[in-house]
Design a protein around this motif. Structure first.
Motif, short mmCIF file in Angstrom:
data_model
loop_
_atom_site.label_atom_id
_atom_site.label_comp_id
_atom_site.label_asym_id
_atom_site.label_seq_id
_atom_site.Cartn_x
_atom_site.Cartn_y
_atom_site.Cartn_z
N ARG A 89 0.93 2.27 -6.82
CA ARG A 89 0.62 1.86 -5.30
C ARG A 89 0.88 0.25 -5.42
O ARG A 89 0.56 -0.58 -5.92
N ASP A 112 0.70 -1.31 0.09
CA ASP A 112 0.03 0.02 0.00
C ASP A 112 0.70 1.46 0.04
O ASP A 112 0.19 2.42 -0.03
N ASP A 113 2.11 1.19 0.04
CA ASP A 113 2.97 2.35 -0.33
C ASP A 113 2.86 2.93 -1.59
O ASP A 113 2.62 2.08 -2.39
N THR A 114 2.83 4.07 -2.05
CA THR A 114 2.64 4.87 -3.06
C THR A 114 4.24 5.15 -3.36
O THR A 114 5.05 5.81 -2.75
N HIS A 142 9.62 7.13 -2.70
CA HIS A 142 8.02 7.08 -1.92
C HIS A 142 8.13 7.92 -0.94
O HIS A 142 8.95 8.70 -0.56
#
Length: 74
Positions: A41, A26-28, A74
């Motif tokens: 994402r 879920d990190d962009t 990120h």
């Protein structure tokens, strides 16, 4: 021989990503490369591939060994 190396390389990279890479689910992120840039994402991290979902809803599959080698923002 090359196929075995490729499989081992992806498995090793997948383990590295899972346990010690700063990118998590879920990190962009943005993958920066001289030929292309992918922003999205992180939707899945597996032994062989990292799947990134872009803003347009596209799913980009990046081999784990390539993901470890690229610059990521990120």
């Amino acid at each position: 021989m090359f196929a075995q190396w490729s499989i081992l390389s992806n498995i090793t990279s997948g383990i590295i990503i899972f346990f010690s890479h700063p990118v998590k689910l879920d990190d962009t992120i943005s993958i920066i490369d001289k030929d292309y840039q992918i922003e999205g994402r992180v939707s899945d991290i597996g032994l062989f591939f990292v799947i990134i979902k872009t803003k347009d809803g596209e799913r980009v599959t990046v081999p784990s060994n390539v993901f470890v080698q690229k610059m990521i923002k990120h």
